[in-house]
Scaffold this active site. Structure first.
Site, PDB file in Angstrom:
ATOM      1  N   ASP A   1      53.126  -3.057  53.842  1.00  0.00           N
ATOM      2  CA  ASP A   1      53.402  -1.702  54.005  1.00  0.00           C
ATOM      3  C   ASP A   1      52.694  -0.817  55.119  1.00  0.00           C
ATOM      4  O   ASP A   1      51.649  -1.250  55.322  1.00  0.00           O
ATOM      5  CB  ASP A   1      53.475  -1.089  52.769  1.00  0.00           C
ATOM      6  CG  ASP A   1      54.423   0.093  52.528  1.00  0.00           C
ATOM      7  OD1 ASP A   1      55.293  -0.006  51.784  1.00  0.00           O
ATOM      8  OD2 ASP A   1      54.199   1.134  53.172  1.00  0.00           O
TER       9      ASP A   1
ATOM     10  N   PHE B   1      70.009  -6.743  43.074  1.00  0.00           N
ATOM     11  CA  PHE B   1      70.750  -5.659  42.032  1.00  0.00           C
ATOM     12  C   PHE B   1      69.713  -5.120  40.945  1.00  0.00           C
ATOM     13  O   PHE B   1      70.280  -4.688  39.937  1.00  0.00           O
ATOM     14  CB  PHE B   1      71.832  -6.363  41.454  1.00  0.00           C
ATOM     15  CG  PHE B   1      72.734  -7.146  42.500  1.00  0.00           C
ATOM     16  CD1 PHE B   1      73.852  -6.204  42.998  1.00  0.00           C
ATOM     17  CD2 PHE B   1      72.727  -8.266  43.040  1.00  0.00           C
ATOM     18  CE1 PHE B   1      74.747  -6.765  43.875  1.00  0.00           C
ATOM     19  CE2 PHE B   1      73.534  -8.833  43.938  1.00  0.00           C
ATOM     20  CZ  PHE B   1      74.565  -7.861  44.533  1.00  0.00           C
TER      21      PHE B   1
ATOM     22  N   ALA C   1      78.936   8.532  28.779  1.00  0.00           N
ATOM     23  CA  ALA C   1      79.138   9.991  29.503  1.00  0.00           C
ATOM     24  C   ALA C   1      77.853  10.888  29.324  1.00  0.00           C
ATOM     25  O   ALA C   1      76.878  10.440  28.657  1.00  0.00           O
ATOM     26  CB  ALA C   1      80.417  10.642  28.794  1.00  0.00           C
ATOM     27  N   GLY C   2      77.596  11.477  30.229  1.00  0.00           N
ATOM     28  CA  GLY C   2      76.376  12.422  30.259  1.00  0.00           C
ATOM     29  C   GLY C   2      76.196  13.495  31.375  1.00  0.00           C
ATOM     30  O   GLY C   2      77.230  13.978  31.355  1.00  0.00           O
TER      31      GLY C   2
ATOM     32  N   CYS D   1      69.495   5.284  43.982  1.00  0.00           N
ATOM     33  CA  CYS D   1      70.316   4.175  44.469  1.00  0.00           C
ATOM     34  C   CYS D   1      72.045   4.691  44.474  1.00  0.00           C
ATOM     35  O   CYS D   1      72.595   4.929  45.553  1.00  0.00           O
ATOM     36  CB  CYS D   1      70.480   3.010  43.817  1.00  0.00           C
ATOM     37  SG  CYS D   1      69.028   1.668  44.091  1.00  0.00           S
TER      38      CYS D   1
ATOM     39  N   LYS E   1      72.876   7.905  46.900  1.00  0.00           N
ATOM     40  CA  LYS E   1      72.625   7.389  48.290  1.00  0.00           C
ATOM     41  C   LYS E   1      73.722   6.455  48.801  1.00  0.00           C
ATOM     42  O   LYS E   1      74.154   6.538  49.743  1.00  0.00           O
ATOM     43  CB  LYS E   1      71.172   7.076  48.384  1.00  0.00           C
ATOM     44  CG  LYS E   1      70.995   6.520  49.841  1.00  0.00           C
ATOM     45  CD  LYS E   1      69.361   6.295  50.048  1.00  0.00           C
ATOM     46  CE  LYS E   1      68.897   5.080  49.532  1.00  0.00           C
ATOM     47  NZ  LYS E   1      69.089   3.905  50.308  1.00  0.00           N
TER      48      LYS E   1
END
Ligand code: UDX
Length: 440
Positions: free
Chosen positions: A30, A159, A259-260, A267, A270
């Site tokens: 990095d 994923f 639902a919320g 992720c 974007k």
């Protein structure tokens, strides 16, 4: 196999640690110096269950190291995974500056065959652009072989979900290999050999599309459930039962129908934006996804409206918030709906107190004027309303009797449909969930 991971953020670090635990020799790189210094000491800068202990185990076994130099890492590795950030531009399009820079640096340091694997979420055709960048820059490092160093580019989308990243990496529903040669496919098969799961082998562009399509579909599923919840409230139906009834249909499935207050995180928001933009650029207007995004925004607005309606006057009211992270088991607050909700309430003149089991340090950096409390009970004390914004397991088992007694008004807004409506109502709360059949 010797593997380099360029970019030690969420995806890069989890990938590096997990590949080391599959038996490979991994170096994670990095360009943020402090991050690498921390990692070298065995400290993970993010909260992800199980990651730090597995990382330390791999470091102890000398299968995992950290460094700053792409050149050094690339030279000693056969496979190089690119897992750098792809932030959004103002237009929503993914900014691929870091990907291009890394490709150029890899090219400049290549002295033998390399498999370059894109792991970051990128628009279709990025793999081909990486390939072109490497070709254009290769000859610089290759004085003796005159640009003839062999390499492959592959797309191997990830994923994994935050909070269950290691489990998701080790037990994926599928692996996707976007490749252009048998050699690249065989190397990827070797890397993932211990993982038993279906493998989809395709070309690079299709692999990139699989990632876009999967995330966008999941976001669509959530927005569909949220839109249903709006109707449920208007017709006296309960979204929990509706989702249960739908979920038994194998073609639909129960997951991602909660639902919320809308999806957040690093992720979905974007990626949906990037996919809308990518489609637009290609000449297709993906209006369905634009509506997915609208529904997600409306969900927060509807929640705020409900609070304002039941609270009557918001100004100077004390509002308690339980949960800030965009979902439980993470300290990540990127695009967390809680941030928008808190800011909107403050804008209306409310005073806000909050607690999150992991995300307090992050939240303190971006939320101004919020009283951060040591636990849920301190949040509730003297509040006019309590909002549950992240469904941390520990919030299920609070002593709500005690909470109600300490509150000024017994109003509870459950933005994640996590709490037991009847129990709370029986103990004197006025309970409001999302899409539970309020009949507006
Ligand atoms: C997601 C994808 O699931 C993962 O495959 C991809 O690699 C990265 O993006 P992540 O963002 O970590 O993972 O979390 P996820 O569990 O998918 O939740 C995303 C958001 O959707 C959260 O804000 C969550 O609260 C919300 N959500 C999820 C809902 O509102 N309802 C649901 O039914 C499911």
């Amino acid at each position: 196999m010797n593997i380099a991971i360029i970019g030690s953020g969420y995806v890069g670090l989890v990938t590096g640690v997990c590949l080391a635990s599959l038996g490979h020799q991994v170096i994670c790189v990095d360009n943020v110096k402090e991050k690498i210094l921390k990692l070298k000491k065995g400290i993970v800068p993010i909260f992800e269950p199980g990651l730090e202990s597995l990382m330390r185990e791999m470091m102890k076994k000398k299968r995992l190291t950290f460094g700053f130099s792409i050149k050094e890492a690339a030279r000693k590795s056969t496979a190089i995974f690119i897992a750098v950030g792809t932030p959004s531009k103002k237009s929503g399009e993914a900014d691929l500056t870091y990907v291009e820079n890394v490709a150029r640096e890899i090219a400049a340091s290549m002295d033998s065959y390399k498999l370059i694997v894109e792991k970051s979420t990128v628009p279709a055709d990025t793999g081909n652009r990486i390939k072109r960048t490497i070709m254009l820059n290769l000859s610089k490092s290759d004085k003796t072989k005159k640009g003839k160093i062999d390499f492959d580019v592959a797309s191997n989308p990830e994923f994994l979900r935050e909070g269950s990243a290691i489990e998701d990496f080790m037990n994926p529903d599928r692996l996707v290999f976007g490749v252009e040669s048998k050699k690249a496919e065989m190397l990827l098969r070797e890397i993932y050999k211990p993982i038993k799961t279906p493998i989809v082998v395709t070309n690079i562009n299709s692999a990139e599309m699989i990632k876009h399509a999967s995330n966008s579909f999941l976001a669509t599923k959530i927005s569909f459930a949220n839109a249903l919840a709006q109707v449920c409230d208007r017709v006296g139906a309960d979204i929990l039962k509706v989702a249960e009834g739908m979920g038994f249909d194998k073609r639909i499935g129960r997951s991602f129908l909660n639902a919320g207050i809308g999806y957040g995180g690093s992720c979905f928001p974007k990626d949906v934006d990037a996919f809308i933009r990518l489609s637009e650029k290609s000449g297709y207007h993906f209006n369905l996804l634009k509506e997915v995004r609208n529904v997600n925004e409306q969900q927060k607005a509807a929640f705020l409206q409900l609070i304002e309606d039941k609270l009557w006057i918001v100004k100077n009211k004390m509002i308690g918030v339980l949960g800030i992270a965009f979902k439980p088991d993470t300290d990540d607050i990127r695009n967390a709906p809680a941030l928008d909700i808190i800011r909107a309430l403050q804008h209306e003149g409310a005073k806000v107190r909050a607690f999150d089991p992991q995300a307090m340090d992050q939240a303190k950096k971006v939320l101004k004027g919020v009283g951060f409390c040591a636990n849920a009970y301190s949040v509730a004390k003297g509040c006019d309303a309590l909002l549950l914004l992240t469904e941390w397991e520990e919030f299920k088992n609070l002593d709500y009797q005690k909470i109600r007694q300490s509150m000024r008004q017994p109003l509870i807004f459950d933005g994640r449909n996590m709490l037991h409506e009847k129990e709370l109502s029986d103990s004197g709360f006025e309970y409001y969930g999302i899409g539970r059949g309020r009949v507006l």
